[in-house]
Design a protein around this motif. Structure first.
Motif, PDB file in Angstrom:
ATOM      1  N   MET A   1       0.760  -0.847   0.600  1.00  0.00           N
ATOM      2  CA  MET A   1      -0.007  -0.036   0.425  1.00  0.00           C
ATOM      3  C   MET A   1       1.046   0.825   0.138  1.00  0.00           C
ATOM      4  N   LEU A   2       0.497   2.342  -1.066  1.00  0.00           N
ATOM      5  CA  LEU A   2       1.397   3.527  -0.934  1.00  0.00           C
ATOM      6  C   LEU A   2       0.635   4.883  -0.306  1.00  0.00           C
ATOM      7  N   LEU A   3       1.213   5.751   0.679  1.00  0.00           N
ATOM      8  CA  LEU A   3       0.013   5.989   1.360  1.00  0.00           C
ATOM      9  C   LEU A   3       0.111   7.104   0.146  1.00  0.00           C
ATOM     10  N   ALA A   4       0.153   8.109  -0.486  1.00  0.00           N
ATOM     11  CA  ALA A   4      -0.017   8.604  -1.325  1.00  0.00           C
ATOM     12  C   ALA A   4      -0.815   8.587  -2.386  1.00  0.00           C
ATOM     13  N   PHE A   5      -1.309   6.970  -2.739  1.00  0.00           N
ATOM     14  CA  PHE A   5      -2.038   6.969  -3.437  1.00  0.00           C
ATOM     15  C   PHE A   5      -3.225   6.385  -2.779  1.00  0.00           C
ATOM     16  N   SER A   6      -3.513   6.349  -2.182  1.00  0.00           N
ATOM     17  CA  SER A   6      -4.595   6.257  -0.422  1.00  0.00           C
ATOM     18  C   SER A   6      -5.362   6.916   0.006  1.00  0.00           C
ATOM     19  N   THR A   7      -6.664   7.192   0.734  1.00  0.00           N
ATOM     20  CA  THR A   7      -7.308   8.052   1.013  1.00  0.00           C
ATOM     21  C   THR A   7      -7.259   8.084   2.572  1.00  0.00           C
ATOM     22  N   LEU A  42      15.949   7.411  -5.267  1.00  0.00           N
ATOM     23  CA  LEU A  42      15.630   6.527  -6.472  1.00  0.00           C
ATOM     24  C   LEU A  42      15.971   5.651  -5.976  1.00  0.00           C
ATOM     25  N   CYS A  43      16.922   4.434  -5.506  1.00  0.00           N
ATOM     26  CA  CYS A  43      16.831   2.885  -5.125  1.00  0.00           C
ATOM     27  C   CYS A  43      16.241   2.698  -3.906  1.00  0.00           C
ATOM     28  N   PRO A  44      16.137   3.579  -2.731  1.00  0.00           N
ATOM     29  CA  PRO A  44      15.692   3.124  -1.702  1.00  0.00           C
ATOM     30  C   PRO A  44      13.720   2.769  -2.104  1.00  0.00           C
ATOM     31  N   GLU A  45      13.502   4.452  -2.890  1.00  0.00           N
ATOM     32  CA  GLU A  45      11.779   4.207  -3.542  1.00  0.00           C
ATOM     33  C   GLU A  45      11.754   2.754  -4.718  1.00  0.00           C
ATOM     34  N   ILE A  46      12.611   2.351  -5.245  1.00  0.00           N
ATOM     35  CA  ILE A  46      12.746   1.158  -6.317  1.00  0.00           C
ATOM     36  C   ILE A  46      12.815   0.742  -5.488  1.00  0.00           C
ATOM     37  N   ILE A  47      13.403  -0.173  -4.019  1.00  0.00           N
ATOM     38  CA  ILE A  47      13.080  -1.401  -3.421  1.00  0.00           C
ATOM     39  C   ILE A  47      12.155  -0.859  -2.601  1.00  0.00           C
ATOM     40  N   ALA A  48      11.819  -0.524  -1.967  1.00  0.00           N
ATOM     41  CA  ALA A  48      10.296   0.029  -1.215  1.00  0.00           C
ATOM     42  C   ALA A  48       9.168  -0.933  -2.665  1.00  0.00           C
ATOM     43  N   HIS A  49       9.183   0.197  -3.700  1.00  0.00           N
ATOM     44  CA  HIS A  49       7.897   0.461  -3.778  1.00  0.00           C
ATOM     45  C   HIS A  49       7.621  -1.549  -4.474  1.00  0.00           C
ATOM     46  N   ALA A  50       8.886  -1.946  -5.487  1.00  0.00           N
ATOM     47  CA  ALA A  50       9.229  -2.895  -5.983  1.00  0.00           C
ATOM     48  C   ALA A  50       8.476  -4.080  -4.337  1.00  0.00           C
ATOM     49  N   ALA A  51       8.741  -4.552  -2.985  1.00  0.00           N
ATOM     50  CA  ALA A  51       8.729  -5.043  -1.680  1.00  0.00           C
ATOM     51  C   ALA A  51       7.311  -4.488  -1.677  1.00  0.00           C
ATOM     52  N   GLU A  52       6.564  -3.622  -1.763  1.00  0.00           N
ATOM     53  CA  GLU A  52       5.149  -3.367  -1.757  1.00  0.00           C
ATOM     54  C   GLU A  52       3.964  -4.418  -2.240  1.00  0.00           C
ATOM     55  N   LYS A  53       4.745  -5.141  -3.398  1.00  0.00           N
ATOM     56  CA  LYS A  53       4.330  -4.931  -4.666  1.00  0.00           C
ATOM     57  C   LYS A  53       3.758  -6.449  -4.540  1.00  0.00           C
ATOM     58  N   GLU A  54       4.953  -6.854  -3.689  1.00  0.00           N
ATOM     59  CA  GLU A  54       5.306  -9.097  -2.894  1.00  0.00           C
ATOM     60  C   GLU A  54       4.565  -8.911  -1.151  1.00  0.00           C
ATOM     61  N   GLY A  55       4.748  -8.058  -0.596  1.00  0.00           N
ATOM     62  CA  GLY A  55       4.585  -8.330   0.838  1.00  0.00           C
ATOM     63  C   GLY A  55       3.450  -7.248   1.644  1.00  0.00           C
ATOM     64  N   ASP A  56       2.844  -7.145   2.167  1.00  0.00           N
ATOM     65  CA  ASP A  56       1.613  -6.107   3.027  1.00  0.00           C
ATOM     66  C   ASP A  56       2.765  -5.331   3.517  1.00  0.00           C
ATOM     67  N   LEU A  57       2.830  -4.036   3.039  1.00  0.00           N
ATOM     68  CA  LEU A  57       3.366  -2.559   3.593  1.00  0.00           C
ATOM     69  C   LEU A  57       2.859  -1.651   3.315  1.00  0.00           C
ATOM     70  N   LEU A  58       2.746  -0.445   4.127  1.00  0.00           N
ATOM     71  CA  LEU A  58       2.808   0.374   3.760  1.00  0.00           C
ATOM     72  C   LEU A  58       3.544   1.202   4.071  1.00  0.00           C
ATOM     73  N   ILE A 236      11.773  -7.398   2.727  1.00  0.00           N
ATOM     74  CA  ILE A 236      10.554  -7.466   3.511  1.00  0.00           C
ATOM     75  C   ILE A 236      10.708  -8.949   4.875  1.00  0.00           C
ATOM     76  N   GLU A 237      12.132  -9.318   4.816  1.00  0.00           N
ATOM     77  CA  GLU A 237      12.163 -10.534   6.185  1.00  0.00           C
ATOM     78  C   GLU A 237      12.245  -9.036   7.620  1.00  0.00           C
TER      79      GLU A 237
END
Ligand code: NI
Length: 245
Positions: A1-7, A42-58, A236-237
């Motif tokens: 879940m991405l905070l910026a794209f949530s209500t 960009l690096c932490p954003e790329i990794i966090a956004h890719a992880a968000e697709k695989e895990g239950d992360l905000l 994720i770990e």
């Protein structure tokens, strides 16, 4: 879940099941003649956004300006002073904590941010310590290259020429995420010099093209994909451990 794209009602509902939030944090600063100025955020954003697709992360919005005073001798760098950066970190943390987030994890992409982020954490905790109040949240800083397994992977891919700034690993991560932005440059010298980091004029004199100890031209899209995949698993770990803390 991405905070910026949530209500706000979605974040309200999320807080009933999880109170953990991840903030990608970095810097907008020179990364040598072929690295993008945004590399460190960009690096932490790329990794966090890719992880968000695989895990239950905000994932919170990316904090994309950091402490980069030493890079100001190169065009395009934007820096906060340590004191400004600490004040901004404190306001981000207190905003999120006010909503009930009790685990705030900063995934960092810039070595020059580390001392200031740690000092900001101490300032924030001090408010509770002096008033003898229990702090209602915990804070964590993790550099993406310190995620489980990443240092070993990067050492295997780049046995020489990794260095510490404008490294082929960070540049490879940006190239893998944005292959249409790949740049090339003839490195001279192949491996950049190493040395201490002080003020901007001293930095420019010691490290004329901006790199430190690295050969950025080793970066490939393929390496970047492998580093991102391993970082996603590591993140994720790491978050699972943080949740259980
Ligand atoms: Ni960097």
């Amino acid at each position: 879940m991405l905070l910026a794209f949530s209500t706000w009602p979605e974040i309200d509902a999320r807080l009933k099941s999880s109170r953990t939030v991840i903030i990608p944090i970095g810097s907008n600063e020179q990364h040598g003649p072929m690295g993008l100025l945004g590399t460190d955020w960009l690096c932490p954003e790329i990794i966090a956004h890719a992880a968000e697709k695989e895990g239950d992360l905000l994932i919170a919005p990316t904090f994309n300006i950091g402490m980069a005073q030493h890079h100001l001798g190169f065009s395009g760098t934007i820096s906060l002073r340590p004191s400004t950066f600490m004040a901004a970190i404190s306001d981000w943390v207190n905003s999120l904590a006010r909503h009930g987030f009790d685990r705030i994890y900063f995934l960092n992409g810039h070595g020059g941010n580390v001392a200031t982020i740690e000092a900001a954490f101490s300032e924030i905790y001090s408010d509770y310590s002096y008033s003898a109040e229990a702090c209602p949240f915990i804070l964590k800083l993790r550099n993406w290259w310190d995620l489980p397994g990443i240092a070993r992977l990067c050492a295997r891919i780049y046995p020489t020429g990794h260095g510490t700034h404008a490294t082929p690993s960070e540049i490879a991560v940006t190239f893998a995420a944005y292959p249409d932005r790949v740049k090339s440059h003839l490195m001279e010298p192949q491996i950049a010099p190493s040395g201490p980091i002080r003020d901007a004029l001293d930095y420019r004199a010691r490290f004329p093209d901006g790199r430190i100890g690295s050969d950025s031209s080793l970066a490939t899209v393929e390496d970047g994909r492998a580093i991102i995949a391993a970082s996603v698993t590591g993140l994720i770990e790491d978050i699972a451990k943080f949740d259980a803390d």
